[in-house]
Design a protein around this motif. Structure first.
Motif, mmCIF file in Angstrom:
data_model
loop_
_atom_site.group_PDB
_atom_site.id
_atom_site.type_symbol
_atom_site.label_atom_id
_atom_site.label_comp_id
_atom_site.label_asym_id
_atom_site.label_seq_id
_atom_site.Cartn_x
_atom_site.Cartn_y
_atom_site.Cartn_z
ATOM 1 N N GLU A 1 -6.536 -58.320 -11.546
ATOM 2 C CA GLU A 1 -5.724 -58.594 -10.359
ATOM 3 C C GLU A 1 -6.370 -57.959 -9.129
ATOM 4 O O GLU A 1 -6.572 -56.736 -9.089
ATOM 5 C CB GLU A 1 -4.305 -58.036 -10.536
ATOM 6 N N LEU B 1 3.095 -58.690 -10.522
ATOM 7 C CA LEU B 1 2.445 -59.153 -11.745
ATOM 8 C C LEU B 1 2.547 -58.101 -12.852
ATOM 9 O O LEU B 1 2.818 -58.431 -14.026
ATOM 10 C CB LEU B 1 0.965 -59.475 -11.464
ATOM 11 N N GLU C 1 6.118 -58.020 -14.117
ATOM 12 C CA GLU C 1 6.388 -59.217 -14.917
ATOM 13 C C GLU C 1 5.908 -59.021 -16.361
ATOM 14 O O GLU C 1 6.630 -59.328 -17.327
ATOM 15 C CB GLU C 1 5.681 -60.419 -14.281
ATOM 16 N N HIS C 2 4.690 -58.472 -16.509
ATOM 17 C CA HIS C 2 4.143 -58.282 -17.858
ATOM 18 C C HIS C 2 4.814 -57.118 -18.593
ATOM 19 O O HIS C 2 4.978 -57.170 -19.818
ATOM 20 C CB HIS C 2 2.631 -58.089 -17.783
ATOM 21 N N LYS D 1 8.076 -58.625 -19.972
ATOM 22 C CA LYS D 1 7.837 -59.446 -21.164
ATOM 23 C C LYS D 1 7.572 -58.592 -22.392
ATOM 24 O O LYS D 1 8.053 -58.877 -23.500
ATOM 25 C CB LYS D 1 6.637 -60.369 -20.927
ATOM 26 N N THR D 2 6.793 -57.516 -22.198
ATOM 27 C CA THR D 2 6.442 -56.625 -23.324
ATOM 28 C C THR D 2 7.673 -55.912 -23.854
ATOM 29 O O THR D 2 7.868 -55.807 -25.082
ATOM 30 C CB THR D 2 5.370 -55.606 -22.888
ATOM 31 N N VAL E 1 3.976 -50.130 -23.935
ATOM 32 C CA VAL E 1 3.087 -50.228 -22.772
ATOM 33 C C VAL E 1 2.456 -48.872 -22.482
ATOM 34 O O VAL E 1 3.124 -47.835 -22.598
ATOM 35 C CB VAL E 1 3.885 -50.672 -21.513
ATOM 36 N N LEU F 1 0.385 -53.914 -24.274
ATOM 37 C CA LEU F 1 0.048 -54.060 -22.858
ATOM 38 C C LEU F 1 -0.528 -52.746 -22.339
ATOM 39 O O LEU F 1 0.105 -51.692 -22.451
ATOM 40 C CB LEU F 1 1.290 -54.431 -22.030
ATOM 41 N N VAL G 1 -1.998 -51.226 -18.777
ATOM 42 C CA VAL G 1 -2.144 -51.448 -17.336
ATOM 43 C C VAL G 1 -3.093 -50.383 -16.803
ATOM 44 O O VAL G 1 -2.884 -49.182 -17.028
ATOM 45 C CB VAL G 1 -0.775 -51.352 -16.622
ATOM 46 N N LEU H 1 -2.667 -57.429 -24.183
ATOM 47 C CA LEU H 1 -3.112 -57.828 -22.856
ATOM 48 C C LEU H 1 -3.513 -56.561 -22.103
ATOM 49 O O LEU H 1 -2.811 -55.542 -22.159
ATOM 50 C CB LEU H 1 -1.965 -58.523 -22.116
ATOM 51 N N LEU I 1 -4.253 -55.425 -18.310
ATOM 52 C CA LEU I 1 -4.136 -55.848 -16.918
ATOM 53 C C LEU I 1 -4.869 -54.832 -16.041
ATOM 54 O O LEU I 1 -4.472 -53.666 -15.966
ATOM 55 C CB LEU I 1 -2.659 -55.934 -16.534
#
Length: 615
Positions: A298, A307, A310-311, A314-315, A322, A454, A456, A493, A495
């Motif tokens: 990003e 963003l 949002e993730h 969802k997680t 996370v 996830l 980040v 994922l 990010l």
């Protein structure tokens, strides 16, 4: 009467001569009087009666430093330019009175460590070389290879040292080691209580400890029959001491391997270029985990963006976990005036202070000075103060506000202040009591998080833009290490917030290619192809510090086989109320630098050989 040169433990002073009616062996720890104060010292050598008057040795202890410990201390003293007493001060001596086990101990664990064919081949490679690099991707099974090697050492009645970069790794690794080796493992680190240290030393002295594990201080324990040193995460900067003696534990491990005729294994998923270039390596690719990992980049300034939220949402809805990485502690790194651009600086250091809202304070991360958060600018009086550079505490607060039903926990040096807090935090996360972990580099240090889908990653561009020749390597290694904590049980994922997607995406799955490119970048300029040395001069009087710098600068500039890369005021010009100046030297050989420094060293000169800190 006998006369001895004695080095004072931890003292920068040269050895003093004392007398005693006793015959004292070289290496013996004794107590002596210095300026009407009793202190400990080590007998370095027996000498002839001097012409001057000497004091008597007050007492002779049961403790002694072995010949190899003395040799190692001499090397540290010479290479890192410190006194012999300072070098010996970081070591723990042997004891004459420690009980010896009648048998050296036989490996008795019923546990068996099974390796894959690739792991077996890697182990054979490591055993064939005195010093070698285990270059293995995150999750490729490096730890199992270490443990199999430890098992072989125990069978040969040899002992092993297992170095880890930080205390934060010890609880999890201790659990794994004890599952295989039981009571034959001893953990050693600064957070042990005096009683725990006493028990650990008793096992080291009597020989029942077959594996000693811990951060860099574990290297200096009195271990007999040393057969192996493993340096895990060998690239990590935590192995470099920031105070005298400014040694690097990885480099000393390599020297000790030769001194003790022991094997040395350097392990990492993101090895330093020096280790990659200097030593033979075996490559372990891939991972034991079948889950896949997707990277999303990003383009954004450092912030918790829509963003990211949002993730995270969802997680959490999928009841998964996370991790959020930032390189900065506190709420924000700086408090800046919008009117004049000045940041609120520490009263004793020329650095901006970090905002800690929980204690309503600005805190200096250099000297720990704290003050109340001001309402107006100290420079122009404006009330337009804004915070910049997001930190872990602020990220935690924002995430908690956004996801009030989720358990979010801080994982940095401000929150994890003891071994118990560390164990408890990891336990809560691994049992999924905590859903989100927000932290600094501590997050990436080899922890095994099974539920993370996830990751980040923020702040990489700040790392990439630092004035350090290793900035590219440090930023990429951080991303690889943090992303390696995710996707262990399920697809994950990662990010990544960065404006440098081209760089990170090019090398995220090909660190080998990065190392090859980095060779071209550093050759002829930087380590491992050149030796660097930073000389610091600090004093409360700025003129005094500057004058001392110039006293060394003039003769150093005339020496042919060294290059003065730069000199002047440090980037952080004042720390703990002392003004700082520096000289940066470069040469083909460390011996050239050491010889040059010793020929013109002044009292204020603080020598940092192979520096990793340039601010």
């Amino acid at each position: 009467m006998h006369y001895y040169n004695i080095s004072l433990l931890g003292s920068p002073l040269e050895p003093f001569t004392y007398h005693s009616s006793q015959t004292i062996s070289t290496g013996t720890k004794v107590s002596v009087n210095v300026r009407n104060r009793t202190t400990n010292g080590v007998v370095i050598e027996k000498v002839k009666k001097p012409e001057f008057k000497t004091n008597e040795v007050l007492s002779v202890s049961e403790f002694f430093y072995s010949k190899k410990q003395l040799d190692l201390a001499r090397f540290i003293s010479t290479y890192y330019v410190c006194s012999l007493g300072e070098a010996l001060g970081i070591m723990i001596p042997f004891s004459c009175n420690s009980p010896e086990l009648k048998q050296n101990g036989v490996f008795s664990s019923t546990s068996t460590i099974k390796l894959s064919q690739k792991q077996e081949e890697a182990l054979e490679f490591l055993k064939e070389h005195q010093t070698s690099l285990l270059f293995g991707d995150t999750g490729s099974g490096k730890t199992e290879i270490y443990m199999k090697y430890f098992q072989k050492m125990i069978a040969q009645k040899k002992r092993s040292i297992f170095l880890m970069p930080e205390i934060s790794l010890t609880p999890q690794m201790n659990k794994r080691l004890q599952a295989h080796f039981g009571e034959e493992v001893v953990m050693w680190h600064s957070k042990l209580t005096p009683l725990q240290k006493k028990k650990a030393l008793a096992k080291i002295y009597d020989g029942s400890a077959k594996i000693v594990a811990g951060p860099r201080s574990a290297l200096f324990l009195p271990i007999k029959d040393l057969g192996l040193i493993v340096v895990d995460e060998e690239h990590d900067d935590s192995y470099k001491s920031s105070s005298r003696p400014r040694y690097h534990a990885r480099d000393l491990s390599i020297y000790m391997g030769k001194l003790y005729e022991a094997g040395v294994v350097l392990g990492s998923a993101t090895p330093s270029l020096g280790s990659y270039v200097k030593f033979p390596h075996t490559r372990l690719r891939g991972t034991h985990f079948s889950a896949k990992k997707e990277f999303i980049y990003e383009k954004s300034k450092e912030e918790l963006s829509p963003l990211i939220f949002e993730h995270i949402k969802k997680t959490l809805e999928a009841k998964e976990q996370v991790i959020v990485f930032l390189p900065t502690r506190a709420n924000f790194k700086y408090l800046v005036c919008e009117s004049c651009g000045a940041s609120v600086e520490c009263a004793y250091c020329s650095v901006g202070m970090s905002i800690h809202e929980k204690s309503n304070a600005l805190r200096c991360h250099y000297c720990n000075y704290a003050q109340a958060i001001p309402k107006v600018c100290q420079k122009c009086g404006s009330g337009s103060l804004v915070s910049s550079r997001l930190g872990t505490a602020e990220a935690l607060k924002v995430i908690q506000e956004k996801f009030s039903n989720a358990e979010v926990e801080l994982f940095d040096r401000d929150a994890i202040t003891s071994a118990k807090k560390l164990r408890d935090a990891l336990e809560r996360f691994n049992t999924q009591e905590t859903s989100i972990l927000v932290g600094t580099q501590m997050l990436s240090k080899g922890h095994d998080y099974h539920g993370v889908t996830l990751a980040v990653v923020l702040g990489l561009d700040n790392m990439l833009n630092m004035s350090d020749y290793r900035a590219r390597q440090n930023a990429l290694a951080s991303l690889i290490q943090v992303s390696g904590r995710s996707g262990r049980a399920k697809d994950a994922l990662v990010l990544v917030q960065t404006f440098n997607e081209e760089f990170f995406s090019k090398f995220i799955d090909d660190y080998d290619a990065f190392l090859q490119e980095e060779i071209g970048f550093r050759e002829g300029l930087y380590p491992p192809y050149k030796k660097l040395c930073r000389i610091l001069f600090s004093h409360k009087n700025s003129t005094r510090a500057q004058d001392e710098m110039h006293k060394m600068l003039e003769p150093l500039s005339r020496i042919r086989d060294i290059e003065v890369v730069g000199f002047g005021e440090c980037a952080t010009k004042r720390v703990a109320d002392k003004y700082r100046f520096e000289i940066l030297l470069r040469s083909d050989k460390s011996t050239n630098i050491i010889r040059a420094i010793k020929s013109c060293r002044v009292a204020l000169a603080e020598v940092d050989m192979d520096p990793i800190e340039f601010s």
